[in-house]
Design a protein around this motif. Structure first.
Motif, PDB file in Angstrom:
ATOM      1  N   GLY A 119       0.837  -1.250   0.037  1.00  0.00           N
ATOM      2  CA  GLY A 119      -0.013   0.100   0.014  1.00  0.00           C
ATOM      3  C   GLY A 119       0.773   1.088  -0.028  1.00  0.00           C
ATOM      4  N   SER A 120       0.094   2.310   0.150  1.00  0.00           N
ATOM      5  CA  SER A 120       0.932   3.701   0.224  1.00  0.00           C
ATOM      6  C   SER A 120       1.707   3.501   1.457  1.00  0.00           C
ATOM      7  CB  SER A 120      -0.231   4.852   0.124  1.00  0.00           C
ATOM      8  OG  SER A 120      -0.852   4.437  -1.044  1.00  0.00           O
ATOM      9  N   GLU A 121       2.816   4.345   1.440  1.00  0.00           N
ATOM     10  CA  GLU A 121       3.805   4.708   2.499  1.00  0.00           C
ATOM     11  C   GLU A 121       3.358   5.906   3.465  1.00  0.00           C
ATOM     12  OE1 GLU A 121       8.329   3.762   0.578  1.00  0.00           O
ATOM     13  OE2 GLU A 121       7.528   5.625   0.532  1.00  0.00           O
ATOM     14  N   LYS A 122       3.582   5.934   4.571  1.00  0.00           N
ATOM     15  CA  LYS A 122       2.962   6.957   5.575  1.00  0.00           C
ATOM     16  C   LYS A 122       4.352   7.783   5.901  1.00  0.00           C
ATOM     17  CE  LYS A 122      -0.749   4.410   7.560  1.00  0.00           C
ATOM     18  NZ  LYS A 122      -1.351   3.721   8.739  1.00  0.00           N
ATOM     19  N   PRO A 123       4.383   8.934   5.263  1.00  0.00           N
ATOM     20  CA  PRO A 123       5.725   9.780   5.669  1.00  0.00           C
ATOM     21  C   PRO A 123       5.617  10.419   6.592  1.00  0.00           C
ATOM     22  CG  PRO A 123       4.316  10.965   4.119  1.00  0.00           C
ATOM     23  CD  PRO A 123       3.681   9.410   4.147  1.00  0.00           C
ATOM     24  N   SER A 124       6.916  10.431   7.525  1.00  0.00           N
ATOM     25  CA  SER A 124       7.203  11.188   8.390  1.00  0.00           C
ATOM     26  C   SER A 124       6.654  12.744   8.283  1.00  0.00           C
ATOM     27  CB  SER A 124       8.217  10.969   9.253  1.00  0.00           C
ATOM     28  OG  SER A 124       9.401  11.593   8.264  1.00  0.00           O
ATOM     29  N   ASN A 125       6.768  13.596   9.443  1.00  0.00           N
ATOM     30  CA  ASN A 125       6.452  15.016   9.374  1.00  0.00           C
ATOM     31  C   ASN A 125       7.620  15.761   8.666  1.00  0.00           C
ATOM     32  OD1 ASN A 125       4.226  14.656  10.581  1.00  0.00           O
ATOM     33  ND2 ASN A 125       5.296  15.177  12.508  1.00  0.00           N
ATOM     34  N   PHE A 126       8.976  14.975   8.523  1.00  0.00           N
ATOM     35  CA  PHE A 126      10.102  15.723   7.993  1.00  0.00           C
ATOM     36  C   PHE A 126      10.264  15.530   6.337  1.00  0.00           C
ATOM     37  CE2 PHE A 126      10.949  14.521  12.268  1.00  0.00           C
ATOM     38  CZ  PHE A 126      11.435  15.992  12.861  1.00  0.00           C
ATOM     39  N   VAL A 127       9.530  14.759   5.910  1.00  0.00           N
ATOM     40  CA  VAL A 127       9.204  14.460   4.520  1.00  0.00           C
ATOM     41  C   VAL A 127       8.390  15.501   3.484  1.00  0.00           C
ATOM     42  CG1 VAL A 127       8.744  12.514   2.574  1.00  0.00           C
ATOM     43  CG2 VAL A 127       9.675  11.917   4.910  1.00  0.00           C
ATOM     44  N   PRO A 128       9.317  15.804   2.756  1.00  0.00           N
ATOM     45  CA  PRO A 128       8.284  17.011   1.787  1.00  0.00           C
ATOM     46  C   PRO A 128       7.196  16.314   1.278  1.00  0.00           C
ATOM     47  CG  PRO A 128      10.874  16.864   1.469  1.00  0.00           C
ATOM     48  CD  PRO A 128      10.593  15.907   2.160  1.00  0.00           C
ATOM     49  N   SER A 129       6.155  17.218   0.878  1.00  0.00           N
ATOM     50  CA  SER A 129       5.213  16.490  -0.025  1.00  0.00           C
ATOM     51  C   SER A 129       5.460  16.234  -1.417  1.00  0.00           C
ATOM     52  CB  SER A 129       3.758  17.688  -0.072  1.00  0.00           C
ATOM     53  OG  SER A 129       3.618  17.941   1.343  1.00  0.00           O
ATOM     54  N   ASN A 130       4.954  15.387  -2.162  1.00  0.00           N
ATOM     55  CA  ASN A 130       4.939  15.330  -3.573  1.00  0.00           C
ATOM     56  C   ASN A 130       4.438  16.288  -4.392  1.00  0.00           C
ATOM     57  OD1 ASN A 130       6.049  12.635  -2.906  1.00  0.00           O
ATOM     58  ND2 ASN A 130       3.930  11.754  -3.002  1.00  0.00           N
ATOM     59  N   ASP A 131       5.223  16.344  -5.279  1.00  0.00           N
ATOM     60  CA  ASP A 131       4.773  17.522  -6.307  1.00  0.00           C
ATOM     61  C   ASP A 131       4.787  17.018  -7.805  1.00  0.00           C
ATOM     62  OD1 ASP A 131       4.371  19.791  -7.781  1.00  0.00           O
ATOM     63  OD2 ASP A 131       5.887  20.982  -7.357  1.00  0.00           O
ATOM     64  N   PRO A 132       3.688  16.231  -8.119  1.00  0.00           N
ATOM     65  CA  PRO A 132       3.547  15.373  -9.450  1.00  0.00           C
ATOM     66  C   PRO A 132       3.877  16.410 -10.626  1.00  0.00           C
ATOM     67  CG  PRO A 132       1.596  14.847  -8.081  1.00  0.00           C
ATOM     68  CD  PRO A 132       2.238  15.982  -7.254  1.00  0.00           C
ATOM     69  N   ASN A 133       3.609  17.724 -10.575  1.00  0.00           N
ATOM     70  CA  ASN A 133       3.663  18.615 -11.775  1.00  0.00           C
ATOM     71  C   ASN A 133       5.136  18.726 -11.900  1.00  0.00           C
ATOM     72  OD1 ASN A 133       0.856  19.024 -12.082  1.00  0.00           O
ATOM     73  ND2 ASN A 133       0.800  20.754 -10.492  1.00  0.00           N
ATOM     74  N   ALA A 134       6.104  18.711 -10.991  1.00  0.00           N
ATOM     75  CA  ALA A 134       7.325  18.874 -11.054  1.00  0.00           C
ATOM     76  C   ALA A 134       8.141  17.771 -11.177  1.00  0.00           C
ATOM     77  CB  ALA A 134       8.072  19.673  -9.963  1.00  0.00           C
ATOM     78  N   ALA A 135       7.243  16.570 -11.340  1.00  0.00           N
ATOM     79  CA  ALA A 135       8.083  15.197 -11.177  1.00  0.00           C
ATOM     80  C   ALA A 135       8.857  14.782  -9.806  1.00  0.00           C
ATOM     81  CB  ALA A 135       8.744  14.678 -12.600  1.00  0.00           C
ATOM     82  N   GLN A 136       8.425  15.463  -8.923  1.00  0.00           N
ATOM     83  CA  GLN A 136       9.101  15.124  -7.451  1.00  0.00           C
ATOM     84  C   GLN A 136       8.204  14.546  -6.495  1.00  0.00           C
ATOM     85  OE1 GLN A 136      12.223  16.356  -6.583  1.00  0.00           O
ATOM     86  NE2 GLN A 136      12.337  17.529  -8.563  1.00  0.00           N
ATOM     87  N   TRP A 137       8.795  13.105  -6.469  1.00  0.00           N
ATOM     88  CA  TRP A 137       8.220  12.061  -5.530  1.00  0.00           C
ATOM     89  C   TRP A 137       9.097  11.700  -4.514  1.00  0.00           C
ATOM     90  CZ3 TRP A 137       2.959  10.988  -6.707  1.00  0.00           C
ATOM     91  CH2 TRP A 137       2.690  11.264  -8.136  1.00  0.00           C
TER      92      TRP A 137
END
Length: 304
Positions: A204-222
């Motif tokens: 399933g999906s990962e549960k990131p910690s508070n220190f992980v940045p949010s994904n930005d699909p428009n900039a291809a940043q995952w």
């Protein structure tokens, strides 16, 4: 004297009583509703709080056991997770997504890389192929692998937009029929896309910690695995299945991507049965410490 004579006649012996001083007839004791001294009140208050603290471990362990029940329920609801599956299809390399950065220690040297996630699409006309596309985490690749793949995708539109001449000159029209026939023969020998067999574990999906940045699909940043968002970026349905490929058949000539080991994947995950064992453990510990606390605060009977 009359009383003495009566007792003498009845042969009774009087027991002399103690004389009570006149001053003692005036009561000097405190009334029943009088309060205790302040010092005694503080001692009783401290004793009450100490008794309550004895029940805190039992409450904490009971809460942990209840939390494990909810965790087990969540995993039983998604019963397909951690199931081992085998899939047949074709990788759509152009839609690969790189999630990271993720560090990996290789021969004692830490190297930064990414997880490459690629859609696996059905093979037309193959009944043994998957019927719907799925997302496959193919494993870890170094940063250079990602940079090379992204550069090739950027160069591809320029190459495809290059003009090609389709006009035929009169001098070459005489071999047109033979040339077309030759091209048809070459097309027949062009190898088709080879299906691949993928063995993996449903995740399933990962549960990131508070220190992980949010994904930005428009900039291809995952930065973490978000299955619905990854599926949407690949043009797939939101409830697309996501699996992590495991390295049961490692090809030494093709080291990348490096898949996860199946045993390590299971050991680092908590199965529903594990949560049930934790429930029994926490509840048993809660009952034990609560009984001990009750025995501690229970008034002891004085022995005669």
């Amino acid at each position: 004297m009359a009383a003495a004579s009566i007792c003498r006649n009845l042969r009774l012996r009087l027991i002399p009583s103690k004389r009570i001083p006149h001053s003692s007839l005036i009561s000097t004791s405190a009334p029943a509703f009088s309060t205790l001294p302040l010092r005694d009140q503080e001692e009783i208050g401290r004793w009450t709080w100490s008794k309550l603290f004895l029940f805190i471990p039992g409450a904490i362990t009971f809460g942990l056991g209840t939390w494990q029940i909810f965790r087990r329920h969540d995993k039983n609801t998604d019963s397909l997770e951690f199931r081992k599956v085998q899939c047949k299809g074709v990788f759509d390399e152009k839609k690969s997504i790189y999630v990271g950065p993720r560090s990996r220690s290789i021969s004692g040297v830490t190297e930064t890389g990414y997880y490459v996630i690629t859609p696996l699409i059905p093979v037309p006309g193959d009944p043994e192929s998957i019927q719907s596309p799925i997302l496959v985490n193919r494993g870890w690749v170094p940063r250079s692998w990602r940079d090379k793949a992204l550069n090739s995708l950027e160069d591809e539109p320029q190459n495809s937009s290059a003009p090609t001449s389709t006009e035929e000159s009169p001098t070459t029209s005489w071999w047109r029929f033979g040339s077309v026939k030759h091209k048809d023969l070459e097309a027949e020998h062009v190898p088709s896309v080879i299906p691949v067999e993928v063995i993996g574990v449903i995740r399933g999906s990962e549960k990131p910690s508070n220190f992980v940045p949010s994904n930005d699909p428009n900039a291809a940043q995952w930065f973490y695995v978000d299955v619905p968002a990854l599926a949407d970026a690949c043009g797939l349905p939101e409830r697309t299945l996501y699996i992590e490929e495991i390295n049961e058949h490692v090809n030494p000539r093709s080291p990348y991507p490096i898949q996860k080991d199946h045993n390590m994947l299971i050991q680092t995950s908590r199965m529903p049965q594990d949560h049930l064992n934790y429930v029994l453990t926490w509840y048993s510990l809660s009952a034990a410490v609560t009984i001990m606390a009750i025995q501690r605060v229970k008034p002891r009977r004085s022995r005669r």
